[in-house]
Design a protein around this motif. Structure first.
Motif, short mmCIF file in Angstrom:
data_model
loop_
_atom_site.label_atom_id
_atom_site.label_comp_id
_atom_site.label_asym_id
_atom_site.label_seq_id
_atom_site.Cartn_x
_atom_site.Cartn_y
_atom_site.Cartn_z
N ASP A 251 42.94 46.45 36.82
CA ASP A 251 43.97 45.63 36.93
C ASP A 251 45.50 45.89 36.70
O ASP A 251 45.37 47.04 36.02
CB ASP A 251 43.57 44.02 36.61
CG ASP A 251 43.68 44.20 34.76
OD1 ASP A 251 44.76 44.42 34.39
OD2 ASP A 251 42.43 44.22 34.25
N ASP A 252 46.27 45.19 37.05
CA ASP A 252 47.67 45.47 36.74
C ASP A 252 48.25 44.97 35.53
O ASP A 252 49.40 44.96 35.10
CB ASP A 252 48.60 45.25 37.82
CG ASP A 252 48.64 43.59 38.37
OD1 ASP A 252 47.88 43.05 37.56
OD2 ASP A 252 49.25 43.68 39.41
N TRP A 253 47.46 44.14 34.63
CA TRP A 253 47.77 43.43 33.53
C TRP A 253 47.42 44.19 32.14
O TRP A 253 48.25 44.11 31.19
CB TRP A 253 47.11 42.21 33.25
CG TRP A 253 47.65 41.20 34.36
CD1 TRP A 253 46.96 40.94 35.61
CD2 TRP A 253 48.41 40.25 34.30
NE1 TRP A 253 47.49 39.91 36.30
CE2 TRP A 253 48.64 39.66 35.29
CE3 TRP A 253 49.62 40.10 33.29
CZ2 TRP A 253 49.49 38.55 35.56
CZ3 TRP A 253 50.54 38.99 33.59
CH2 TRP A 253 50.59 38.35 34.70
N SER A 254 46.73 45.40 32.18
CA SER A 254 46.37 46.15 31.13
C SER A 254 46.07 47.64 31.59
O SER A 254 45.44 47.82 32.85
CB SER A 254 45.19 45.61 30.33
OG SER A 254 44.02 45.56 31.18
N LYS A 255 45.87 48.17 30.70
CA LYS A 255 45.55 49.89 30.99
C LYS A 255 44.63 50.33 29.71
O LYS A 255 44.86 50.28 28.60
CB LYS A 255 46.91 50.65 30.94
CG LYS A 255 46.53 52.16 31.18
CD LYS A 255 47.60 53.03 31.33
CE LYS A 255 47.47 54.66 31.39
NZ LYS A 255 46.73 54.86 32.55
N TRP B 299 39.15 55.56 34.26
CA TRP B 299 38.36 54.66 35.11
C TRP B 299 37.51 53.67 34.39
O TRP B 299 36.24 53.72 33.89
CB TRP B 299 37.23 55.76 35.67
CG TRP B 299 37.90 56.97 36.38
CD1 TRP B 299 38.02 57.98 35.80
CD2 TRP B 299 38.45 56.86 37.68
NE1 TRP B 299 38.53 58.96 36.80
CE2 TRP B 299 38.98 58.35 38.06
CE3 TRP B 299 38.51 56.00 38.71
CZ2 TRP B 299 39.54 58.54 39.25
CZ3 TRP B 299 39.15 56.17 39.87
CH2 TRP B 299 39.56 57.68 40.15
N PRO B 300 38.08 52.65 34.02
CA PRO B 300 37.45 51.46 33.18
C PRO B 300 36.33 50.69 34.57
O PRO B 300 36.60 50.78 35.47
CB PRO B 300 38.56 50.41 32.89
CG PRO B 300 39.67 50.59 34.08
CD PRO B 300 39.59 52.17 34.38
N PHE B 301 35.40 50.44 34.01
CA PHE B 301 34.21 49.95 34.64
C PHE B 301 33.57 48.71 34.08
O PHE B 301 33.48 48.32 33.09
CB PHE B 301 33.28 51.04 35.17
CG PHE B 301 32.53 51.80 33.94
CD1 PHE B 301 31.44 51.25 33.63
CD2 PHE B 301 33.12 52.83 33.41
CE1 PHE B 301 30.74 51.69 32.65
CE2 PHE B 301 32.67 53.43 32.23
CZ PHE B 301 31.35 52.92 31.58
N GLU B 302 32.57 48.22 35.06
CA GLU B 302 31.93 46.82 34.65
C GLU B 302 30.92 47.30 33.80
O GLU B 302 29.88 48.08 34.25
CB GLU B 302 31.66 46.25 35.90
CG GLU B 302 30.88 45.04 35.72
CD GLU B 302 30.64 44.15 36.98
OE1 GLU B 302 29.43 44.28 37.54
OE2 GLU B 302 31.55 43.21 37.27
N ALA B 303 30.55 46.87 32.74
CA ALA B 303 29.25 46.95 31.85
C ALA B 303 28.34 45.86 32.32
O ALA B 303 28.50 44.88 32.51
CB ALA B 303 29.60 46.70 30.42
#
Length: 479
Positions: A461-465, A470-474
Motif C-alpha cells: 500500500d502507499d501508506w507504509s513501507k 515484498w510484504p505479503f499476507e500471513a
C-alpha cells in the motif's frame, strides 16, 4: 537414542519400505524380530507405535542406523513435498500439513513418484521459459538432476567403493612405501597398465584439464592443475584402469533413463572411488574424529583440497564407523548451485536456491577464511554451518580466484564434536533464522527477501513501507 524413543513413533511406511528393500515377507521379518506377524502388520498400518525394544532389535538384526528412523524412508521428505505443493500449479488445493506428513510417512513410494513427476514438470517448465528468455538461462539438465537424486537416495554412501578404495590405497603403500601419492599412482599405472602420465602446458591442453589418449596409452594433465587436483586426476585414471567393469556394472544396475545419464553416473561413481583411494575410509574417519573434523588437518594429512576433504565428510556412513552426518552445498558468486550432497537430512530447497541470510553467500567478501554460523530452519531445526571460498578446478595452480563457495553443515546436536565450533555457546547460541528459496519461504518481515512467496498475496500500500520489499499476507497454519 533418546531423540528417537522419547515419543511415540508411528513408522509404518518406513518399516514397510525397509522390509521390501530387504525382500522379506511380513512373516519372515516377524520371525527375525521375535514378534507376531499380526503385531508387525499393525505397526506397518500405523495402528501401533514402534517400541524402543523393537527399534533396538531392528538396529541389531538389520544394521539400521537409528538416526535415520526419524527421517523419511526415501528421497521424498515432508519438506520436499511441502515445497512441491507450494507451487502455483496446486493453487487452491491448500493441502494441509498433516496430509503431507501422512503421505511421506505412510506412502513413501507414492510420495517419491509424485516428486519425480513434479521434478520432470519443473524441468520442462524451466526449459520452456529458457526458450523464450533472451538470457538463455534455464534449469538443470535432467541427467544431472537424475544422478543427483540417485546419489542422494543412497545418502551419498557407496560401501563397495569404500572397500575398493581402501584396498587400492593399501596396495599403493605396500608397493612404493615412503613415496608421495601421485608418485605411487604413476608407478602403478606404468608397471601394471603401461600407462604414462604427462603434464602439458595449458595452451596445449586448451579446454581440457585431464585427458586420456588411448592411442598412446597416456594420461595428459594440464599444468594449470594444482597438486591436489593432479592427485585426484591420476586416482581417477587408476580407478578406470583397474575397476572399469565394476563401475560400469554399478551404473547399469541403477537403471538410468538414457545413455548420457548412465555416463554421467559412471563419472560420479568413478569420482567417488578416486576420493576413496586418496582418503581411505578407515584412516580418514579416524583422523576426522581425532582432530575434531579439522578440515585443515585433513587437507594436510591426506594431501587434498578443502573441497575434496569437505565432500568426503558427507560420505562417512559406514555402520561400524559412522562420522558426523554432514550436508554440503557449492555455489558460485551468482548463486548458482553446482553441488548438493548429504549423508543425513538436508535443510535447503531441493528445487530452488538457498537463503541469502546463510553466510555461504557472503564469504566471497572474506576469501579463504572459514566463517561459522548457527541457523534455524522454519521447522525449528538448528544447524551448525561453516562456509569458505575455494578455487575452481584448473585455476588453483596460478591464481586465487576464490570464485566458488562451499557450505558444510550438520545438525546442532553434533557441533560439540567439531573443532570449528569450539568457543561457541552451543547451549544458548546466537541463531540466524533462515528459510528455503524466497518463493517458498513464509518468514516475514525479511529485508533480504528477493521474491514473494508463491502462495501468498502481496499487501502493498502507499501508506507504509515494510523492511521487506515484498510484504505479503500471513495465513494461519492449516496443519
Amino acid at each position: 537414542m533418546n531423540a528417537v524413543t522419547d515419543r511415540k513413533l508411528f513408522l509404518g511406511g518406513r518399516l514397510k519400505r525397509l522390509r521390501r528393500d530387504l525382500a522379506l515377507t511380513q512373516t519372515a521379518m516377524a520371525v527375525d524380530l521375535g514378534v507376531s506377524p499380526s503385531y508387525l502388520n499393525h505397526i506397518e498400518r500405523n495402528q501401533r507405535p514402534v517400541s524402543a525394544q523393537l527399534l533396538l532389535r531392528l538396529a541389531d538384526t538389520y544394521d539400521v542406523d537409528l538416526r535415520t528412523l526419524g527421517q523419511s524412508a526415501g528421497p521424498a521428505s515432508e519438506a520436499e513435498l511441502a515445497e512441491a505443493f507450494a507451487d502455483p500449479v496446486f493453487q487452491g488445493l491448500m493441502v494441509p500439513r498433516h496430509e503431507i506428513v501422512q503421505l511421506a510417512e505412510d506412502q513413501p513410494a507414492a510420495a517419491d513418484a509424485l516428486l519425480r513427476l513434479y521434478r520432470a514438470f519443473s524441468d520442462r517448465r524451466a526449459r520452456d521459459r529458457a526458450e523464450t528468455d533472451v538470457s538463455g538461462l534455464g534449469g538443470d539438465d535432467s541427467p544431472a538432476d537424475w544422478v543427483r537424486e540417485y546419489i542422494q537416495s543412497r545418502r551419498n554412501h557407496f560401501p563397495e567403493l569404500d572397500s575398493l578404495g581402501e584396498a587400492l590405497s593399501e596396495a599403493l603403500l605396500t608397493e612404493t612405501p615412503g613415496e608421495r601419492f601421485t608418485t605411487r599412482v604413476r608407478a602403478r599405472l606404468r608397471s601394471r597398465h603401461a600407462l604414462e602420465v604427462r603434464t602439458l602446458p595449458a595452451e596445449v591442453m586448451v579446454e581440457w584439464t585431464r585427458r586420456y589418449d588411448p592411442h598412446r596409452n597416456r594420461l595428459l594433465l594440464s599444468e594449470a592443475l594444482g597438486p591436489s587436483s593432479r592427485a585426484f586426476a591420476v586416482a581417477f585414471q587408476l580407478t578406470l584402469s583397474e575397476h572399469d567393469a565394476e563401475l560400469t556394472a554399478m551404473a547399469d544396475a541403477a537403471s538410468p533413463p538414457d545413455e548420457p545419464t548412465r555416463r554421467l553416473l559412471k563419472v560420479s561413481l568413478t569420482n567417488t572411488l578416486a576420493a576413496a583411494i586418496l582418503m581411505p575410509y578407515g584412516p580418514f574417519q579416524r583422523t576426522a574424529e581425532e582432530t575434531g573434523y579439522d578440515l585443515g588437518r585433513l587437507q594436510a594429512r591426506f594431501g587434498v583440497s578443502y573441497e575434496q576433504a569437505a565432500h568426503r565428510l558427507t560420505t562417512l556412513s559406514r555402520p561400524t564407523a559412522r562420522g558426523v552426518p554432514f550436508f554440503l552445498m557449492r555455489v558460485d558468486q551468482a548463486g548458482n548451485i553446482s553441488k548438493r550432497f548429504a549423508s543425513g537430512t538436508f535443510p535447503f530447497s531441493r528445487f530452488g536456491g538457498a537463503c541469502p541470510r546463510w553466510r555461504l553467500h557472503s564469504v566471497f567478501r572474506t576469501p579463504g577464511r572459514i566463517v561459522t554460523q548457527i541457523i534455524e530452519t522454519p521447522d525449528g531445526q538448528r544447524w551448525f554451518t561453516l562456509a569458505r571460498t575455494v578455487d575452481r578446478q584448473g585455476h588453483d595452480a596460478f591464481t586465487e580466484g576464490h570464485d566458488l563457495a562451499i557450505g558444510l553443515g550438520c545438525e546442532l546436536k553434533y557441533a560439540h564434536r567439531l573443532v570449528h565450533a569450539r568457543g561457541l555457546d552451543l547451549a544458548a547460541p546466537e541463531v540466524t533464522p533462515i528459510g528455503p528459496a524466497c518463493r517458498l519461504c513464509h518468514r516475514h518481515p525479511c529485508a533480504e527477501r528477493a521474491a514473494p512467496p508463491m502462495d501468498r498475496a502481496l499487501t502493498v500500500d502507499d501508506w507504509s513501507k515494510s523492511v521487506s520489499p515484498w510484504p505479503f499476507e500471513a495465513l494461519a497454519d492449516s496443519g
